[in-house]
Write a protein that holds these residues in place. Structure first.
Motif, PDB file in Angstrom:
ATOM      1  N   LEU A 148      56.680  51.210  62.750  1.00 31.52           N
ATOM      2  CA  LEU A 148      57.876  51.680  63.436  1.00 31.52           C
ATOM      3  C   LEU A 148      57.582  52.067  64.884  1.00 31.52           C
ATOM      4  CD1 LEU A 148      59.496  53.829  60.615  1.00 31.52           C
ATOM      5  CD2 LEU A 148      59.967  51.463  61.238  1.00 31.52           C
ATOM      6  N   ALA A 149      56.313  52.330  65.183  1.00 35.85           N
ATOM      7  CA  ALA A 149      55.891  52.611  66.557  1.00 35.85           C
ATOM      8  C   ALA A 149      54.421  52.239  66.678  1.00 35.85           C
ATOM      9  CB  ALA A 149      56.100  54.080  66.910  1.00 35.85           C
ATOM     10  N   PHE A 150      54.032  51.686  67.838  1.00 38.92           N
ATOM     11  CA  PHE A 150      52.631  51.346  68.072  1.00 38.92           C
ATOM     12  C   PHE A 150      51.929  52.574  68.651  1.00 38.92           C
ATOM     13  CE2 PHE A 150      54.515  46.980  68.553  1.00 38.92           C
ATOM     14  CZ  PHE A 150      53.916  46.440  67.416  1.00 38.92           C
ATOM     15  N   ASN A 151      51.469  53.437  67.763  1.00 42.88           N
ATOM     16  CA  ASN A 151      50.859  54.692  68.195  1.00 42.88           C
ATOM     17  C   ASN A 151      49.349  54.608  68.346  1.00 42.88           C
ATOM     18  OD1 ASN A 151      53.346  56.105  68.222  1.00 42.88           O
ATOM     19  ND2 ASN A 151      53.219  56.416  66.007  1.00 42.88           N
ATOM     20  N   ASN A 152      48.731  53.549  67.808  1.00 47.43           N
ATOM     21  CA  ASN A 152      47.277  53.416  67.872  1.00 47.43           C
ATOM     22  C   ASN A 152      46.879  52.630  69.122  1.00 47.43           C
ATOM     23  OD1 ASN A 152      47.068  54.763  65.386  1.00 47.43           O
ATOM     24  ND2 ASN A 152      47.461  52.858  64.293  1.00 47.43           N
ATOM     25  N   ASN A 153      45.572  52.441  69.295  1.00 45.23           N
ATOM     26  CA  ASN A 153      45.103  51.718  70.478  1.00 45.23           C
ATOM     27  C   ASN A 153      45.142  50.212  70.291  1.00 45.23           C
ATOM     28  OD1 ASN A 153      43.080  51.464  68.625  1.00 45.23           O
ATOM     29  ND2 ASN A 153      41.463  52.358  69.889  1.00 45.23           N
ATOM     30  N   ILE A 154      45.654  49.744  69.149  1.00 45.34           N
ATOM     31  CA  ILE A 154      45.854  48.319  68.897  1.00 45.34           C
ATOM     32  C   ILE A 154      47.257  48.122  68.341  1.00 45.34           C
ATOM     33  CG2 ILE A 154      45.145  46.320  67.519  1.00 45.34           C
ATOM     34  CD1 ILE A 154      42.329  47.310  67.580  1.00 45.34           C
ATOM     35  N   ARG A 155      47.982  47.164  68.874  1.00 43.84           N
ATOM     36  CA  ARG A 155      49.301  46.810  68.355  1.00 43.84           C
ATOM     37  C   ARG A 155      49.099  45.687  67.336  1.00 43.84           C
ATOM     38  NH1 ARG A 155      52.097  44.916  73.730  1.00 43.84           N
ATOM     39  NH2 ARG A 155      49.944  44.274  74.131  1.00 43.84           N
ATOM     40  N   ASP A 156      49.052  46.028  66.069  1.00 48.80           N
ATOM     41  CA  ASP A 156      48.803  44.970  65.078  1.00 48.80           C
ATOM     42  C   ASP A 156      49.994  44.793  64.147  1.00 48.80           C
ATOM     43  OD1 ASP A 156      46.828  46.533  62.471  1.00 48.80           O
ATOM     44  OD2 ASP A 156      48.291  47.406  63.835  1.00 48.80           O
ATOM     45  N   VAL A 157      50.240  43.518  63.795  1.00 55.11           N
ATOM     46  CA  VAL A 157      51.317  43.129  62.894  1.00 55.11           C
ATOM     47  C   VAL A 157      50.763  42.121  61.910  1.00 55.11           C
ATOM     48  CG1 VAL A 157      53.036  43.490  64.717  1.00 55.11           C
ATOM     49  CG2 VAL A 157      52.132  41.182  64.305  1.00 55.11           C
ATOM     50  N   THR A 158      51.525  41.860  60.847  1.00 51.23           N
ATOM     51  CA  THR A 158      51.124  40.878  59.841  1.00 51.23           C
ATOM     52  C   THR A 158      52.232  39.854  59.679  1.00 51.23           C
ATOM     53  OG1 THR A 158      49.771  42.491  58.653  1.00 51.23           O
ATOM     54  CG2 THR A 158      50.444  40.527  57.439  1.00 51.23           C
ATOM     55  N   LEU A 159      51.861  38.582  59.723  1.00 47.00           N
ATOM     56  CA  LEU A 159      52.823  37.484  59.603  1.00 47.00           C
ATOM     57  C   LEU A 159      52.525  36.647  58.378  1.00 47.00           C
ATOM     58  CD1 LEU A 159      55.053  35.540  60.721  1.00 47.00           C
ATOM     59  CD2 LEU A 159      53.175  34.346  61.924  1.00 47.00           C
ATOM     60  N   VAL A 160      53.572  36.364  57.596  1.00 48.48           N
ATOM     61  CA  VAL A 160      53.504  35.377  56.522  1.00 48.48           C
ATOM     62  C   VAL A 160      54.615  34.376  56.808  1.00 48.48           C
ATOM     63  CG1 VAL A 160      53.688  34.934  54.053  1.00 48.48           C
ATOM     64  CG2 VAL A 160      52.636  37.056  54.859  1.00 48.48           C
ATOM     65  N   GLY A 161      54.252  33.151  57.136  1.00 50.62           N
ATOM     66  CA  GLY A 161      55.234  32.146  57.503  1.00 50.62           C
ATOM     67  C   GLY A 161      55.005  31.688  58.920  1.00 50.62           C
ATOM     68  N   GLU A 162      56.077  31.564  59.702  1.00 51.66           N
ATOM     69  CA  GLU A 162      55.961  31.054  61.064  1.00 51.66           C
ATOM     70  C   GLU A 162      56.776  31.908  62.017  1.00 51.66           C
ATOM     71  OE1 GLU A 162      56.145  26.792  63.489  1.00 51.66           O
ATOM     72  OE2 GLU A 162      56.878  26.923  61.428  1.00 51.66           O
ATOM     73  N   ALA A 163      56.240  32.118  63.213  1.00 48.56           N
ATOM     74  CA  ALA A 163      56.941  32.915  64.212  1.00 48.56           C
ATOM     75  C   ALA A 163      56.457  32.551  65.596  1.00 48.56           C
ATOM     76  CB  ALA A 163      56.739  34.409  63.964  1.00 48.56           C
ATOM     77  N   TYR A 164      57.365  32.711  66.565  1.00 41.91           N
ATOM     78  CA  TYR A 164      57.041  32.559  67.976  1.00 41.91           C
ATOM     79  C   TYR A 164      56.964  33.952  68.581  1.00 41.91           C
ATOM     80  CZ  TYR A 164      57.750  31.592  72.966  1.00 41.91           C
ATOM     81  OH  TYR A 164      57.632  31.553  74.322  1.00 41.91           O
ATOM     82  N   PHE A 165      55.878  34.239  69.289  1.00 42.64           N
ATOM     83  CA  PHE A 165      55.659  35.559  69.878  1.00 42.64           C
ATOM     84  C   PHE A 165      55.679  35.471  71.400  1.00 42.64           C
ATOM     85  CE2 PHE A 165      53.693  35.674  65.740  1.00 42.64           C
ATOM     86  CZ  PHE A 165      53.898  36.961  65.262  1.00 42.64           C
ATOM     87  N   ASP A 166      56.369  36.404  72.026  1.00 41.67           N
ATOM     88  CA  ASP A 166      56.313  36.574  73.478  1.00 41.67           C
ATOM     89  C   ASP A 166      55.964  38.037  73.707  1.00 41.67           C
ATOM     90  OD1 ASP A 166      56.547  36.546  76.202  1.00 41.67           O
ATOM     91  OD2 ASP A 166      58.422  35.414  76.221  1.00 41.67           O
TER      92      ASP A 166
END
Length: 327
Positions: A141-159
Motif C-alpha cells: 500500500l506504500a513503498f516504505n522500504n529502501n526497495i520498491r518491490d512488486v510481484t507479477l503473475v502474467g503480463e504487464a507493461y511498466f513505466d
C-alpha cells in the motif's frame, strides 16, 4: 456481514450497480464498524493479530468516524472501502492478504483482472502499470522500504518513476528484474515454459530469483527470454512496438460510436462513463492511442473530437457533456 458478501457489495458499489437496499446494507455495515470489531477480527494467534493490533484498528475506526461526519456516503465509500475491506477480508484473500517471507507483516494489495480487459494501475510512487487481462500484480500500500518491490503473475507493461534511492524490483516466477526508472514489458504466466523481459526505454537488470545469477542488462529494443526448464537465457533484439502490441488493444477507434469508445475507456481505466445527452453517445469517433496514456489525456482527445467536455465526479465517475450529432 460475511467477508465474501461484503466484498461483492463493495465491488458492485465501485461499478455503480448497487440497489437502494444494498446501499442501505452498506450504510448499516459502516455504522457497525466501531462495535466490537477488533476482538472479532483479531482472534488470538491469528496471522492478522500479529500485524493489525487493536490499537491500529481503533485508530482506523476513529479516522473513519471523522470522515463520516464530513463526507457524503458515496465519496466516503470510494475513499475507505478498499482499506476496510482489506481488514475484513484477511482470511479470504480476495484483494488484500498477508504475504509470507520477505513481506511478512506488510499489507499487500493484489489486483486480479476477472474480465477480458487490460487495466491501468497507478502505484503508490506514481509509477504506471498496464496489467494484462487475467494477470495479477501484488504491491504494498506504500513503498516504505529502501526497495520498491512488486510481484507479477502474467503480463504487464511498466513505466517506472525514477528514484535513485529506491530501486524498483519486479519478482516474476524464476526471475527478478531491477530498474531505477524505465519502461519495459514482462511476460511471466504461471505454467509457461518461458519468461520474457523486453525493454522499451531505459535500462534493466535481470537476475534469477533464487541464486541471484545475472542473466542480462537490457537497454531499449532488447529482451531476454528465460527457459524455466533448462534454466537458460537468450538475449535478443526486439522492437518496442512488437513487445507491447497488446497494450494498444481496444485503444484504436475506427468510426466507433462514442458509447463504444466510452465502454473501452471504462474497462481500461476502471471508471464509470455516462452521457448527459444520449444523442452524443451515438456520434462516431476516430482516434488512436498507444495504450499508455493517462485517463485525462484520452478523455481530452475523444471529447475534443466531438466538441464535448468531461467532468470527473467522485474519483471514478465521468460525466460527458455536449450536443448530439447533426442529422
Amino acid at each position: 456481514m460475511e467477508a465474501h458478501a461484503l466484498y461483492e457489495l463493495l465491488e458492485k458499489y465501485r461499478q455503480g450497480k448497487c440497489s437502494p437496499e444494498e446501499l442501505e446494507q452498506l450504510e448499516r455495515w459502516y455504522a457497525s464498524l466501531g462495535k466490537d470489531r477488533p476482538d472479532s477480527l483479531l482472534e488470538e494467534g491469528s496471522e492478522a493479530a500479529q500485524v493489525l493490533t487493536s490499537r491500529k484498528l481503533q485508530e482506523l475506526h476513529a479516522s473513519l468516524g471523522r470522515e463520516r461526519r464530513v463526507v457524503p456516503f458515496r465519496k466516503r465509500v470510494l475513499r475507505w472501502a478498499a482499506v476496510v475491506s482489506g481488514l475484513i477480508l484477511l482470511a479470504g484473500g480476495a484483494r488484500y492478504y498477508f504475504k509470507p517471507a520477505s513481506r511478512q507483516g506488510e499489507l499487500v494489495k493484489e489486483y486480479r483482472i476477472p474480465a477480458a480487459h487490460s487495466r491501468h494501475i497507478t502505484l503508490p510512487d506514481g509509477s504506471l502499470v498496464i496489467l494484462h487481462a487475467g494477470s495479477r500484480l501484488e504491491y504494498p500500500l506504500a513503498f516504505n522500504n529502501n526497495i520498491r518491490d512488486v510481484t507479477l503473475v502474467g503480463e504487464a507493461y511498466f513505466d517506472i518513476r525514477p528514484d535513485t534511492a529506491k530501486p524498483f524490483v519486479i519478482h516474476s516466477g524464476s526471475l527478478r528484474t531491477t530498474v531505477l526508472g524505465t519502461a519495459f514489458n514482462i511476460r511471466a504466466y504461471e505454467g509457461s515454459p518461458e519468461i520474457t523481459v523486453s525493454v522499451t526505454r531505459g535500462k534493466v537488470k535481470v537476475e534469477t530469483e533464487q541464486e541471484g545469477k545475472l542473466l542480462a542488462v537490457l537497454t531499449p529494443d532488447q529482451q531476454v527470454v528465460y527457459n524455466n526448464m533448462g534454466a537458460t537465457a537468450v538475449r535478443q533484439p526486439v522492437t518496442a512496438d512488437s513487445a507491447i502490441q497488446w497494450v494498444r488493444k481496444d485503444m484504436v477507434f475506427e468510426n466507433l460510436s462514442f458509447a463504444a469508445v466510452a465502454q473501452s475507456i471504462s474497462n481500461r481505466y476502471h471508471v464509470n462513463v455516462r452521457f448527459e445527452d444520449e444523442g452524443l453517445a451515438t456520434c462516431p469517433i476516430r482516434a488512436s492511442f498507444n495504450g499508455t496514456e493517462p485517463l485525462e489525456t484520452v478523455l481530452s482527445v475523444v471529447c475534443g473530437i466531438r466538441n464535448a467536455s468531461y467532468t470527473i465526479e467522485d474519483e471514478n465517475d465521468i460525466l460527458i457533456t455536449g450536443k448530439g450529432c447533426l442529422p
